[in-house]
Motif scaffolding. Structure first.
Motif, mmCIF file in Angstrom:
data_model
loop_
_atom_site.group_PDB
_atom_site.id
_atom_site.type_symbol
_atom_site.label_atom_id
_atom_site.label_comp_id
_atom_site.label_asym_id
_atom_site.label_seq_id
_atom_site.Cartn_x
_atom_site.Cartn_y
_atom_site.Cartn_z
ATOM 1 N N PHE A 1 6.463 -53.395 -50.074
ATOM 2 C CA PHE A 1 5.450 -52.293 -50.272
ATOM 3 C C PHE A 1 5.903 -51.063 -51.105
ATOM 4 N N TYR B 1 -2.171 -50.673 -54.904
ATOM 5 C CA TYR B 1 -2.514 -49.730 -55.679
ATOM 6 C C TYR B 1 -3.449 -49.985 -57.269
ATOM 7 N N TYR C 1 -8.440 -51.745 -52.905
ATOM 8 C CA TYR C 1 -7.286 -51.604 -52.008
ATOM 9 C C TYR C 1 -7.328 -52.919 -51.125
ATOM 10 N N PRO D 1 -2.511 -48.261 -41.878
ATOM 11 C CA PRO D 1 -0.604 -48.212 -42.068
ATOM 12 C C PRO D 1 -0.545 -48.247 -43.682
ATOM 13 N N PHE D 2 -1.532 -48.969 -44.335
ATOM 14 C CA PHE D 2 -1.336 -49.556 -45.680
ATOM 15 C C PHE D 2 -1.577 -47.897 -46.293
ATOM 16 N N CYS D 3 -2.515 -47.266 -45.996
ATOM 17 C CA CYS D 3 -2.684 -45.827 -46.339
ATOM 18 C C CYS D 3 -1.681 -44.865 -46.000
ATOM 19 N N TYR E 1 1.563 -45.657 -45.541
ATOM 20 C CA TYR E 1 3.009 -46.007 -46.258
ATOM 21 C C TYR E 1 2.725 -45.842 -47.846
ATOM 22 N N GLY E 2 1.404 -45.969 -48.354
ATOM 23 C CA GLY E 2 1.221 -45.915 -49.538
ATOM 24 C C GLY E 2 1.331 -44.154 -49.895
ATOM 25 N N LEU E 3 0.904 -43.401 -49.028
ATOM 26 C CA LEU E 3 1.207 -42.190 -49.380
ATOM 27 C C LEU E 3 2.706 -41.647 -49.279
ATOM 28 N N GLU E 4 3.276 -42.264 -48.467
ATOM 29 C CA GLU E 4 4.834 -42.042 -48.213
ATOM 30 C C GLU E 4 5.404 -42.538 -49.614
ATOM 31 N N LYS E 5 4.992 -43.783 -49.985
ATOM 32 C CA LYS E 5 5.576 -44.122 -51.231
ATOM 33 C C LYS E 5 5.153 -43.239 -52.551
ATOM 34 N N LYS E 6 4.047 -42.498 -52.506
ATOM 35 C CA LYS E 6 3.802 -41.672 -53.729
ATOM 36 C C LYS E 6 4.298 -40.423 -53.415
ATOM 37 N N LYS F 1 7.393 -40.109 -52.186
ATOM 38 C CA LYS F 1 8.874 -40.207 -52.390
ATOM 39 C C LYS F 1 9.297 -40.513 -53.902
ATOM 40 N N ALA G 1 -2.533 -41.299 -54.474
ATOM 41 C CA ALA G 1 -2.302 -42.204 -53.245
ATOM 42 C C ALA G 1 -3.655 -42.624 -52.773
ATOM 43 N N GLY G 2 -4.698 -42.020 -53.205
ATOM 44 C CA GLY G 2 -6.174 -42.215 -52.743
ATOM 45 C C GLY G 2 -6.812 -41.606 -51.738
ATOM 46 N N PHE G 3 -6.124 -40.360 -51.596
ATOM 47 C CA PHE G 3 -6.643 -39.280 -50.533
ATOM 48 C C PHE G 3 -6.962 -37.943 -51.018
#
Lengths: 272, 119
Positions: free
Chosen positions: A93, A134, A161, B48-50, B52-57, B59, B98-100
């Protein structure tokens, strides 16, 4: 014995068989506690199970009692994994790659379309389908060819998503997570049917298809929904043992459910 | 002679402890002088996808480290090199990407606490 008698016996037999199959239900059997694992995905490998430990950045192989037998470290945020011909396909991911692990050998699936947070991978023969979270699409790699299914949106054929995918009978089942539904596509990317739209699914994070049944984990709704492949709802499981179910695997008449919270694995058995 | 050896050994021990303490103090001092700590209240975090997605963005913002997401509380926390401190608007954009929906953004020179069990 006359033809009429034979026909009558066959007819009664068919009714009885249909009656038995429709009354088959999945029932809770066992809960396995996983220590220091934050599971997000499960895939069966013979008599064993692989889990992706997303927080621990690793994959672990366990037996059906939850004992860890093997692990692969240094994968970055592994999500919904797949196993095909003994190889592990791991969507990373964070790195935007699909890692293929064949024993100790590791390589990346070469892709011409850049991914943004691959959430799942599904594999059959020459076809690899990737839920590109995404980018709100499915990337299909067929040999050297790459094609795209879906785009961001809420209409038929559009995705919002996507978090999981599974091949079954040459059809691709996609967990269209935040459209709260499952979409089924043919190999050319045409929508064949939409499942679960009226079932109040809150977040469809994981799915699997086996034995002509579709299994969906509703993460926020804390439920497992079981459909036939036509999309008719057969059973809803919402037992107390469920704690944010995120993925499902079915092997014969055993169903494994991964609880993301609390790190537990639930075993259900099909009872006739 | 024994007395002299004991005295000498104690002196060396005191010196080592002194150097160790000084190093620790320097490390703490460096943390608070090199980094700032960011807390963002985020609406819409659920799976969790949200997270870890936010974490990714987050970072992807240069200089960001130690990203922690608290799904239950709807919080993102991390530290970032002081000389790379982004504008609050840039942080809000990362959350939107990140979609939030970003809400309050707080930047502090001291770390925020997070309950790791919540993740």
């Amino acid at each position: 014995m006359t033809n009429k008698t034979i026909l009558a016996i066959l007819w009664v037999g068919t009714i009885l068989l249909l009656g038995c199959s429709s009354s088959s239900k999945w029932s809770f059997q066992n809960k396995i506690f996983l220590t220091d694992i934050s599971p997000i995905s499960i895939a069966a490998d013979g008599d064993f199970l692989w889990l992706s430990d997303v927080a621990g950045n690793r994959l672990i192989k366990i037996d059906t009692n939850g004992n860890i037998l093997q692990e692969h470290k240094s994968v970055q945020r592994p999500m919904h994994i797949a196993i095909f011909q003994s190889k592990l396909y791991v969507p990373e991911f964070e790195r935007d790659t699909i890692r293929i692990i064949d024993n100790q050998d590791r390589q990346n699936l070469s892709l011409v379309k850049p991914l943004d947070a691959p959430a799942a991978v599904a594999v059959k023969e020459n076809d690899v389908a990737i839920a590109d979270f995404y980018n709100h699409r499915i990337v299909i790699k067929r040999g050297e060819q790459t094609s795209i299914i879906g785009k961001e949106g809420h209409q038929k054929g559009e995705l919002y998503y996507p978090t999981d995918a599974a091949w079954y009978d040459s059809q691709l089942y996609v967990a269209d997570a935040y459209n709260n539904r499952i979409q089924v596509f043919d190999e050319q990317g045409q929508v064949l049917r939409i499942i679960g739209e009226n079932d109040n699914i809150q977040v469809a994070t994981g799915l699997t298809v086996a034995n002509e049944q579709l299994f969906v984990s509703d993460f926020e709704g804390n439920r497992i929904l079981i459909y036939n492949t036509k999309g008719e709802l057969l059973q809803t499981i919402s037992s107390e043992a469920l704690n944010k179910p995120i993925d499902i695997e079915v092997v014969g008449d055993i169903m494994w459910v991964v609880n993301h919270e609390g790190g537990t694995l639930l075993q259900y058995k099909l009872r006739h | 002679m024994n007395l002299f050896i004991n005295f000498f050994a104690t002196l060396i021990l005191i010196l080592f402890i002194g150097i160790g303490t000084n190093l620790n103090a320097t490390a703490v001092l460096e943390d608070t002088t090199t980094y700032v700590y960011v807390k963002i209240e985020v609406k819409g975090l659920s799976c969790p996808f949200c997270a870890y997605g936010l974490e990714k963005k987050l970072k992807e913002i240069e200089g960001t480290t130690d990203v922690e997401i608290d799904i239950k509380e709807g919080l993102a926390m991390f530290r970032i090199a002081k000389d790379k401190q982004p504008e609050k608007e840039q942080l809000r954009k990362a959350v939107k990407d990140a979609g939030f929906t970003p809400e309050a953004v707080t930047i502090s020179t001291t770390p925020f606490k997070i309950d790791k069990d919540d993740k």
